[in-house]
Motif scaffolding. Structure first.
Motif, mmCIF file in Angstrom:
data_model
loop_
_atom_site.group_PDB
_atom_site.id
_atom_site.type_symbol
_atom_site.label_atom_id
_atom_site.label_comp_id
_atom_site.label_asym_id
_atom_site.label_seq_id
_atom_site.Cartn_x
_atom_site.Cartn_y
_atom_site.Cartn_z
ATOM 1 N N PHE A 257 9.084 23.020 -28.222
ATOM 2 C CA PHE A 257 8.701 24.349 -27.777
ATOM 3 C C PHE A 257 9.575 25.466 -28.344
ATOM 4 O O PHE A 257 9.426 26.622 -27.945
ATOM 5 C CB PHE A 257 8.743 24.413 -26.239
ATOM 6 N N HIS A 258 10.475 25.151 -29.261
ATOM 7 C CA HIS A 258 11.390 26.172 -29.770
ATOM 8 C C HIS A 258 10.681 27.281 -30.549
ATOM 9 O O HIS A 258 11.232 28.359 -30.731
ATOM 10 C CB HIS A 258 12.466 25.534 -30.650
ATOM 11 N N SER A 259 9.472 27.014 -31.016
ATOM 12 C CA SER A 259 8.737 28.025 -31.784
ATOM 13 C C SER A 259 7.737 28.793 -30.924
ATOM 14 O O SER A 259 7.009 29.656 -31.431
ATOM 15 C CB SER A 259 7.986 27.360 -32.945
ATOM 16 N N ARG A 260 7.706 28.539 -29.628
ATOM 17 C CA ARG A 260 6.715 29.172 -28.745
ATOM 18 C C ARG A 260 7.195 30.557 -28.305
ATOM 19 O O ARG A 260 7.560 30.761 -27.155
ATOM 20 C CB ARG A 260 6.437 28.287 -27.528
ATOM 21 N N THR A 261 7.181 31.483 -29.222
ATOM 22 C CA THR A 261 7.629 32.838 -28.921
ATOM 23 C C THR A 261 6.484 33.661 -28.339
ATOM 24 O O THR A 261 5.305 33.298 -28.450
ATOM 25 C CB THR A 261 8.142 33.536 -30.190
ATOM 26 N N LEU A 262 6.838 34.786 -27.730
ATOM 27 C CA LEU A 262 5.809 35.682 -27.196
ATOM 28 C C LEU A 262 4.967 36.264 -28.324
ATOM 29 O O LEU A 262 3.746 36.434 -28.171
ATOM 30 C CB LEU A 262 6.467 36.806 -26.384
ATOM 31 N N ASP A 263 5.593 36.571 -29.457
ATOM 32 C CA ASP A 263 4.846 37.121 -30.590
ATOM 33 C C ASP A 263 3.846 36.118 -31.150
ATOM 34 O O ASP A 263 2.850 36.504 -31.765
ATOM 35 C CB ASP A 263 5.819 37.544 -31.705
ATOM 36 N N GLY A 264 4.119 34.826 -30.942
ATOM 37 C CA GLY A 264 3.232 33.801 -31.482
ATOM 38 C C GLY A 264 2.078 33.428 -30.571
ATOM 39 O O GLY A 264 1.255 32.592 -30.933
ATOM 40 N N TYR A 265 2.002 34.057 -29.399
ATOM 41 C CA TYR A 265 0.920 33.755 -28.468
ATOM 42 C C TYR A 265 -0.315 34.579 -28.838
ATOM 43 O O TYR A 265 -0.253 35.803 -28.925
ATOM 44 C CB TYR A 265 1.347 34.077 -27.033
ATOM 45 N N VAL A 266 -1.436 33.910 -29.035
ATOM 46 C CA VAL A 266 -2.679 34.580 -29.422
ATOM 47 C C VAL A 266 -3.564 34.760 -28.186
ATOM 48 O O VAL A 266 -4.011 33.784 -27.581
ATOM 49 C CB VAL A 266 -3.433 33.779 -30.493
ATOM 50 N N ALA A 267 -3.786 36.008 -27.804
ATOM 51 C CA ALA A 267 -4.615 36.324 -26.635
ATOM 52 C C ALA A 267 -6.009 36.709 -27.105
ATOM 53 O O ALA A 267 -6.181 37.661 -27.864
ATOM 54 C CB ALA A 267 -3.993 37.460 -25.842
ATOM 55 N N THR A 268 -7.027 35.959 -26.659
ATOM 56 C CA THR A 268 -8.406 36.216 -27.077
ATOM 57 C C THR A 268 -9.314 36.605 -25.918
ATOM 58 O O THR A 268 -10.514 36.768 -26.105
ATOM 59 C CB THR A 268 -8.985 34.979 -27.787
ATOM 60 N N SER A 269 -8.764 36.723 -24.720
ATOM 61 C CA SER A 269 -9.563 37.127 -23.562
ATOM 62 C C SER A 269 -8.745 38.104 -22.726
ATOM 63 O O SER A 269 -7.533 38.238 -22.903
ATOM 64 C CB SER A 269 -9.942 35.904 -22.716
ATOM 65 N N LYS A 270 -9.411 38.787 -21.807
ATOM 66 C CA LYS A 270 -8.716 39.751 -20.955
ATOM 67 C C LYS A 270 -7.670 39.066 -20.082
ATOM 68 O O LYS A 270 -6.593 39.609 -19.837
ATOM 69 C CB LYS A 270 -9.725 40.500 -20.087
ATOM 70 N N GLY A 271 -7.997 37.855 -19.611
ATOM 71 C CA GLY A 271 -7.043 37.124 -18.807
ATOM 72 C C GLY A 271 -5.786 36.781 -19.588
ATOM 73 O O GLY A 271 -4.667 36.905 -19.073
ATOM 74 N N GLN A 272 -5.970 36.335 -20.832
ATOM 75 C CA GLN A 272 -4.827 36.003 -21.682
ATOM 76 C C GLN A 272 -4.022 37.254 -22.025
ATOM 77 O O GLN A 272 -2.787 37.215 -22.070
ATOM 78 C CB GLN A 272 -5.316 35.316 -22.959
ATOM 79 N N GLU A 273 -4.720 38.351 -22.269
ATOM 80 C CA GLU A 273 -4.021 39.608 -22.553
ATOM 81 C C GLU A 273 -3.185 40.040 -21.357
ATOM 82 O O GLU A 273 -2.062 40.524 -21.513
ATOM 83 C CB GLU A 273 -5.037 40.694 -22.921
ATOM 84 N N SER A 274 -3.720 39.858 -20.159
ATOM 85 C CA SER A 274 -2.997 40.228 -18.944
ATOM 86 C C SER A 274 -1.753 39.355 -18.766
ATOM 87 O O SER A 274 -0.671 39.843 -18.419
ATOM 88 C CB SER A 274 -3.915 40.098 -17.725
ATOM 89 N N ALA A 275 -1.907 38.052 -19.000
ATOM 90 C CA ALA A 275 -0.770 37.134 -18.867
ATOM 91 C C ALA A 275 0.295 37.437 -19.907
ATOM 92 O O ALA A 275 1.499 37.421 -19.602
ATOM 93 C CB ALA A 275 -1.252 35.689 -19.008
ATOM 94 N N LEU A 276 -0.123 37.717 -21.134
ATOM 95 C CA LEU A 276 0.830 38.058 -22.196
ATOM 96 C C LEU A 276 1.541 39.359 -21.877
ATOM 97 O O LEU A 276 2.756 39.480 -22.097
ATOM 98 C CB LEU A 276 0.102 38.163 -23.540
ATOM 99 N N ARG A 277 0.803 40.327 -21.360
ATOM 100 C CA ARG A 277 1.410 41.607 -20.998
ATOM 101 C C ARG A 277 2.468 41.409 -19.905
ATOM 102 O O ARG A 277 3.560 41.975 -19.968
ATOM 103 C CB ARG A 277 0.333 42.585 -20.535
ATOM 104 N N PHE A 278 2.147 40.587 -18.902
ATOM 105 C CA PHE A 278 3.120 40.309 -17.843
ATOM 106 C C PHE A 278 4.367 39.654 -18.432
ATOM 107 O O PHE A 278 5.498 40.052 -18.111
ATOM 108 C CB PHE A 278 2.510 39.380 -16.785
ATOM 109 N N ALA A 279 4.176 38.631 -19.269
ATOM 110 C CA ALA A 279 5.311 37.903 -19.837
ATOM 111 C C ALA A 279 6.180 38.813 -20.691
ATOM 112 O O ALA A 279 7.418 38.755 -20.632
ATOM 113 C CB ALA A 279 4.810 36.716 -20.663
ATOM 114 N N THR A 280 5.543 39.677 -21.493
ATOM 115 C CA THR A 280 6.289 40.571 -22.380
ATOM 116 C C THR A 280 7.088 41.584 -21.570
ATOM 117 O O THR A 280 8.272 41.829 -21.856
ATOM 118 C CB THR A 280 5.322 41.297 -23.328
#
Length: 260
Positions: free
Chosen positions: A82-105
């Motif tokens: 999991f060492h390469s699992r950065t926030l920048d590397g997360y691909v959000a393709t739905s509103k739910g994923q965008e919301s989760a990524l926004r929270f994490a960031t």
């Protein structure tokens, strides 16, 4: 008697010198030895050298702290996978994923305030929805900012506690509790996979309550629903996780595992 004026003394103690980098500067007599005099160098060079030495010392201390932490964590650190699992590397393709990524960031970028309040979170959703990716991404970001992070599973936590009971163990149970209670951020995966015995619930309460009292944030990852998490962890733990703005973040989309 030949009296020296103030200007004469000043002239003796100060002279104009030339720095190859910063130009002319006033050099001051630092020490007068029997065979020679010691004069000060360029103050700008001295300040730059001190700043560089301070930065190098701080960086060395940071590296030593990180190395000590990794030695203490052993198997409980973030796995190499999991060492390469950065926030920048997360691909959000739905509103739910965008919301989760926004929270994490926002959580990672505002971690100074997260630490001040001890705000925790629960990532709830089916396997393969990115809970581990985003939580590790948060961990990598705050580690890069100099904070300590511990990624583990409930099974590893309980196994480490039970290993402390062995006669040949170098750790006591209290040392294990301290290990899980002390990092700036604790990430616990697979909440609900284990049986949820009274021992496990009590141990989880001891660790999370210690973190709660010290305002140290915790991220819990689970395949359960929020109501199932509350039932599984117990109302005492669940209520503590909700304080100071803590929330459940839903990961309610289809699994991405196995997809190209």
């Amino acid at each position: 008697m030949n009296m020296k004026t103030f200007s004469d003394i000043a002239e003796i103690k100060t002279k104009l010198e030339q720095c190859e980098i910063h130009g002319s500067f006033d050099s001051h007599l630092v020490c007068k030895l029997p065979n020679r005099e010691i004069w000060s160098g360029c103050s700008v060079c001295a300040n730059e050298a001190k700043s560089l030495a301070d930065r190098e010392a701080a960086e060395k201390a940071k590296i030593e702290k990180h190395n000590r932490w990794q030695r203490a964590l052993g198997e409980a650190g973030i796995p190499d996978r999991f060492h390469s699992r950065t926030l920048d590397g997360y691909v959000a393709t739905s509103k739910g994923q965008e919301s989760a990524l926004r929270f994490a960031t926002e959580y990672a970028n505002d971690f100074a305030n997260v630490q001040r309040t001890g705000r925790s979170a629960i990532f709830c959703g089916k396997p393969g929805t990115g809970k581990t990716h985003l939580s590790v991404g948060i961990g990598l970001k705050v580690m890069n900012d100099g904070c300590t992070v511990l990624f583990t599973t409930v099974q590893r936590m309980m196994r480490r506690v039970k290993d402390a009971w062995r006669k040949d163990s170098t750790e006591s149970e209290s040392m294990v509790v301290d290990l899980f209670s002390s990092p700036d951020l604790l990430i616990v995966d697979e909440i609900g996979v284990q049986f949820g015995s009274d021992f496990e619930k009590n141990m989880m309460f001891d660790i999370l309550n210690e973190r709660y009292e010290c305002r140290r944030p915790t991220l819990l990852l689970t395949n359960l629903t929020p109501s199932e998490v509350k039932s599984f962890l117990g109302e005492r733990i669940f209520d503590r996780l909700r304080e100071d703005g803590g929330q459940c973040v839903p990961f309610d989309w289809a699994s991405h595992r196995g997809k190209v």
